[in-house]
Write an enzyme that holds these catalytic residues in place. Structure first.
Site, PDB file in Angstrom:
ATOM      1  N   GLY A  53       7.572   3.250  -3.102  1.00  0.00           N
ATOM      2  CA  GLY A  53       7.406   3.703  -2.188  1.00  0.00           C
ATOM      3  C   GLY A  53       6.796   5.403  -1.523  1.00  0.00           C
ATOM      4  O   GLY A  53       6.397   5.216  -0.090  1.00  0.00           O
ATOM      5  N   CYS A  63     -20.511  -9.269   6.716  1.00  0.00           N
ATOM      6  CA  CYS A  63     -20.105  -9.829   8.043  1.00  0.00           C
ATOM      7  C   CYS A  63     -19.179 -10.241   8.931  1.00  0.00           C
ATOM      8  O   CYS A  63     -18.379 -11.632   8.967  1.00  0.00           O
ATOM      9  CB  CYS A  63     -20.998 -11.154   7.696  1.00  0.00           C
ATOM     10  SG  CYS A  63     -22.948 -11.356   7.230  1.00  0.00           S
ATOM     11  N   GLU A  64     -18.432  -9.528   9.277  1.00  0.00           N
ATOM     12  CA  GLU A  64     -16.991  -9.150   9.778  1.00  0.00           C
ATOM     13  C   GLU A  64     -17.075  -8.016  10.729  1.00  0.00           C
ATOM     14  O   GLU A  64     -17.711  -6.216   9.986  1.00  0.00           O
ATOM     15  CB  GLU A  64     -16.005  -8.835   8.870  1.00  0.00           C
ATOM     16  CG  GLU A  64     -16.038  -9.902   8.181  1.00  0.00           C
ATOM     17  CD  GLU A  64     -15.083 -11.703   8.604  1.00  0.00           C
ATOM     18  OE1 GLU A  64     -14.575 -11.372   9.930  1.00  0.00           O
ATOM     19  OE2 GLU A  64     -15.248 -12.359   7.814  1.00  0.00           O
ATOM     20  N   TYR A 124      -5.285  -2.576   6.695  1.00  0.00           N
ATOM     21  CA  TYR A 124      -3.830  -1.361   7.225  1.00  0.00           C
ATOM     22  C   TYR A 124      -4.425  -0.456   8.392  1.00  0.00           C
ATOM     23  O   TYR A 124      -4.196  -0.035   8.805  1.00  0.00           O
ATOM     24  CB  TYR A 124      -3.601  -0.903   6.251  1.00  0.00           C
ATOM     25  CG  TYR A 124      -3.177  -1.834   4.908  1.00  0.00           C
ATOM     26  CD1 TYR A 124      -2.330  -2.677   5.441  1.00  0.00           C
ATOM     27  CD2 TYR A 124      -3.335  -1.137   3.869  1.00  0.00           C
ATOM     28  CE1 TYR A 124      -1.836  -3.811   4.187  1.00  0.00           C
ATOM     29  CE2 TYR A 124      -2.679  -1.999   2.536  1.00  0.00           C
ATOM     30  CZ  TYR A 124      -2.091  -2.738   3.425  1.00  0.00           C
ATOM     31  OH  TYR A 124      -1.558  -3.261   2.113  1.00  0.00           O
ATOM     32  N   PRO A 161       7.027   3.456  -8.761  1.00  0.00           N
ATOM     33  CA  PRO A 161       6.230   3.505  -8.065  1.00  0.00           C
ATOM     34  C   PRO A 161       4.924   3.741  -8.385  1.00  0.00           C
ATOM     35  O   PRO A 161       4.278   3.151  -9.795  1.00  0.00           O
ATOM     36  CB  PRO A 161       6.469   5.374  -8.842  1.00  0.00           C
ATOM     37  CG  PRO A 161       6.668   5.602  -9.464  1.00  0.00           C
ATOM     38  CD  PRO A 161       7.583   4.100  -9.709  1.00  0.00           C
ATOM     39  N   ARG A 189      -8.325  -1.369   2.572  1.00  0.00           N
ATOM     40  CA  ARG A 189      -7.193  -1.077   3.301  1.00  0.00           C
ATOM     41  C   ARG A 189      -7.819  -0.914   4.661  1.00  0.00           C
ATOM     42  O   ARG A 189      -7.222  -0.639   5.495  1.00  0.00           O
ATOM     43  CB  ARG A 189      -7.119   0.356   2.102  1.00  0.00           C
ATOM     44  CG  ARG A 189      -6.410   0.108   0.679  1.00  0.00           C
ATOM     45  CD  ARG A 189      -5.895   1.485   0.394  1.00  0.00           C
ATOM     46  NE  ARG A 189      -4.157   1.409   0.878  1.00  0.00           N
ATOM     47  CZ  ARG A 189      -4.034   2.349   2.321  1.00  0.00           C
ATOM     48  NH1 ARG A 189      -5.155   3.622   2.091  1.00  0.00           N
ATOM     49  NH2 ARG A 189      -3.271   2.980   2.155  1.00  0.00           N
ATOM     50  N   TYR A 207      -4.148   0.657  -5.233  1.00  0.00           N
ATOM     51  CA  TYR A 207      -4.818  -0.325  -4.230  1.00  0.00           C
ATOM     52  C   TYR A 207      -6.332  -0.374  -3.515  1.00  0.00           C
ATOM     53  O   TYR A 207      -6.691  -1.143  -2.164  1.00  0.00           O
ATOM     54  CB  TYR A 207      -3.528  -1.068  -2.259  1.00  0.00           C
ATOM     55  CG  TYR A 207      -2.596  -1.025  -2.590  1.00  0.00           C
ATOM     56  CD1 TYR A 207      -1.945  -1.472  -3.621  1.00  0.00           C
ATOM     57  CD2 TYR A 207      -1.545   0.049  -2.732  1.00  0.00           C
ATOM     58  CE1 TYR A 207      -0.744  -2.031  -4.082  1.00  0.00           C
ATOM     59  CE2 TYR A 207      -0.220   0.871  -3.638  1.00  0.00           C
ATOM     60  CZ  TYR A 207      -0.011  -0.441  -3.985  1.00  0.00           C
ATOM     61  OH  TYR A 207       1.533  -0.691  -4.270  1.00  0.00           O
TER      62      TYR A 207
HETATM   63  C1  LIG Z   1       3.555  -2.621  -4.125  1.00  0.00           C
HETATM   64  C2  LIG Z   1       5.567  -2.603  -4.981  1.00  0.00           C
HETATM   65  C3  LIG Z   1       5.473  -1.138  -5.331  1.00  0.00           C
HETATM   66  C4  LIG Z   1       4.981  -0.184  -5.252  1.00  0.00           C
HETATM   67  O1  LIG Z   1       4.667   0.934  -4.433  1.00  0.00           O
HETATM   68  P1  LIG Z   1       4.278   1.831  -4.323  1.00  0.00           P
HETATM   69  O2  LIG Z   1       4.247   2.272  -2.584  1.00  0.00           O
HETATM   70  O3  LIG Z   1       2.989   1.259  -4.039  1.00  0.00           O
HETATM   71  O4  LIG Z   1       4.770   3.197  -4.802  1.00  0.00           O
HETATM   72  C5  LIG Z   1       7.149  -1.089  -5.810  1.00  0.00           C
HETATM   73  N1  LIG Z   1       7.811  -2.108  -6.013  1.00  0.00           N
HETATM   74  C6  LIG Z   1       7.811  -3.607  -5.621  1.00  0.00           C
HETATM   75  C7  LIG Z   1       8.356  -4.464  -6.018  1.00  0.00           C
HETATM   76  C8  LIG Z   1       6.535  -3.928  -4.817  1.00  0.00           C
HETATM   77  O5  LIG Z   1       6.134  -5.150  -3.866  1.00  0.00           O
END
Ligand SMILES: *Cc1c(COP(=O)(O)O)cnc(C)c1O
Length: 433
Positions: free
Chosen positions: A239, A344-345, A316, A274, A312, A372
């Site tokens: 995350g 076509c969007e 998002y 990560p 993306r 991603y």
């Molecule tokens: C997507 C995900 C991650 C990685 O998330 P990042 O934001 O790319 O670091 C880690 N653990 C789980 C369970 C996920 O679904």
């Protein structure tokens, strides 16, 4: 530090000119820097110093085999969410004993595959999954290592589609339900309770949510300890955010300090998952301007890359920096334009209202596209998926060739009149006549 720099007006990744790669391999094209991934992996693992820890790269961020191989050689573990990702890790030379298996919907077949190769841990997300895993383990005669993914109900303050730690999200087990499930797992002959897990969301740019989640996790760890259930590891998920534009995510050192200081004297092994942080900045997406179009004062750069290649922005509304790979043509002024694909969007855009001195034929670099990006690519509009190139120093290697129409069509079949080759409703019901 971005691996992409400008020399003599031309963008390079490490020592290789991006224009030369586009010329050789065509566009749209993903290009990744091996050194950037290596630096980031080392920075992440170094930040936790002597505290026992393992960095399990989240394969879904970028699952190209060459990138998994690079990370496996560096000593990374892996966080997988499907049997397909497990197979990729194994083929890339990853050690199954370094793999944690996440995800809310593990099938029986996926559990069997993971138990057979001996993954390090299943991050279990519900009571139903725990029951299923126990049954599969008993049948195979292999004890399943488990940790429970708890949902700490903290607001990750990120885009709602990538926030996962709130109670309204589908992920994890409510904190209140965790102790009972742990007791249930602890008495099973076929489950081995190893740890606890959480993952509260992606692209987090503040430390507070991580710390709040850790505090809630530690409270559970302490309560379990009182109950006689000792955990060997704490998995804090992934995350950590990156800079796409003007975000100021914490450094990995600050992230590590915040976590380690909260941990005090505990010696549980820390696991991290990560994804984005390791690979986003390493990647660039190259696309060429096909047409310049003016619609009542609005300017569009219509490029050969689209939402099917890099989803993306459409999914998002995310922002990626876009710039010219070369120098602007003589006399070409920077003008505000939307960078859009051929799909076509109306959501098919890579960037909106960008000031670019671009003409038809110019090559554009879409930055921070290593995570991603390709992994979310599809064949929508029957477009072949892009090629991928890995660069290290002055060397470049095509690590996924461009898809062909034959690749795309190989799985389909024409029917002819009356579906003569099909089965009847009776046969579908098991009647062999
Ligand atoms: C997507 C995900 C991650 C990685 O998330 P990042 O934001 O790319 O670091 C880690 N653990 C789980 C369970 C996920 O679904």
């Amino acid at each position: 530090m971005s691996p992409i720099t400008r020399h003599n007006g031309e963008l390079h990744i490490e020592e290789v000119a991006l224009a030369a790669l586009a010329e050789r391999h065509g566009t749209p094209l993903y290009v990744y820097s091996a050194d950037s991934i290596t630096r980031r992996y080392r920075a992440f693992t170094d930040a936790f110093g002597g505290h026992p820890h393992r960095v399990c790269y989240a394969v879904k961020a970028n699952s190209n085999l060459a990138i998994l191989e690079l990370l496996a050689r560096l000593g990374a573990g892996f966080d997988i969410v499907s049997g397909g990702e497990l197979e990729r890790v194994l083929r890339a030379g990853g050690d199954p004993a370094s793999v944690v298996f996440s995800g809310v919907g593990k099938t029986v077949a996926e559990m069997e595959a993971a138990l057979t190769v001996g993954v390090a841990c299943f991050n279990v997300e519900s009571k139903a999954e725990l029951d299923r895993l126990e049954a599969v383990a008993r049948r195979l005669g292999r004890i399943a290592p488990v940790s429970l993914r708890v949902n700490p109900d903290v607001d990750a303050a990120t885009h709602p589609y990538i926030s996962t730690g709130l109670k309204e999200n589908k992920f994890g087990i409510p904190v209140a339900d965790a102790p009972e499930l742990y007791r249930r797992a602890a008495v099973s002959d076929w489950l081995d309770v190893r740890g606890i897990d959480c993952h509260i969301g992606s692209q987090l740019t503040r430390l507070a949510p991580f710390v709040d989640a850790l505090d809630r996790i530690l409270a559970i760890v302490d309560a379990l300890e009182t109950d006689g259930i000792t955990l060997a590891h704490i998995d804090l998920g992934g995350g950590l955010g990156v800079r796409y534009g003007d975000e100021e995510p914490p450094s990995v050192a600050a992230y590590a300090d915040a976590i380690l200081s909260r941990l005090g004297n505990r010696r549980e092994t820390l696991l991290f998952e990560p994804g984005r942080w390791l690979v986003a900045e390493a990647g660039v997406f190259l696309t060429r301007v096909e047409y310049v179009k003016e619609n009542e004062g609005r300017r569009f750069l219509i490029v050969d890359g689209a939402m099917n290649d890099l989803l993306r922005p459409a999914l998002y509304n995310s922002w990626h920096r876009i710039e010219l790979v070369g120098t602007p043509a003589a006399g070409q002024q920077a003008e505000e334009a939307d960078v859009v694909g051929p799909v076509c969007e109306s959501s098919d855009f890579l960037g909106k209202a960008r000031r670019l001195a671009a003409q038809a034929g110019d090559l554009l670099a879409v930055h921070t596209a290593g995570a991603y990006g390709f992994g979310m690519a599809s064949n929508y509009n029957s477009r072949n998926r892009a090629a991928e190139v890995l660069v290290q120093g002055d060397r470049a290697l095509l690590v996924r060739r461009r898809e062909t129409l034959d690749d795309q069509l190989a799985l389909e079949q024409l029917v002819g009149e009356g579906l003569g080759g099909g089965i009847t409703a009776r046969q579908a019901n098991g009647d062999s006549r």
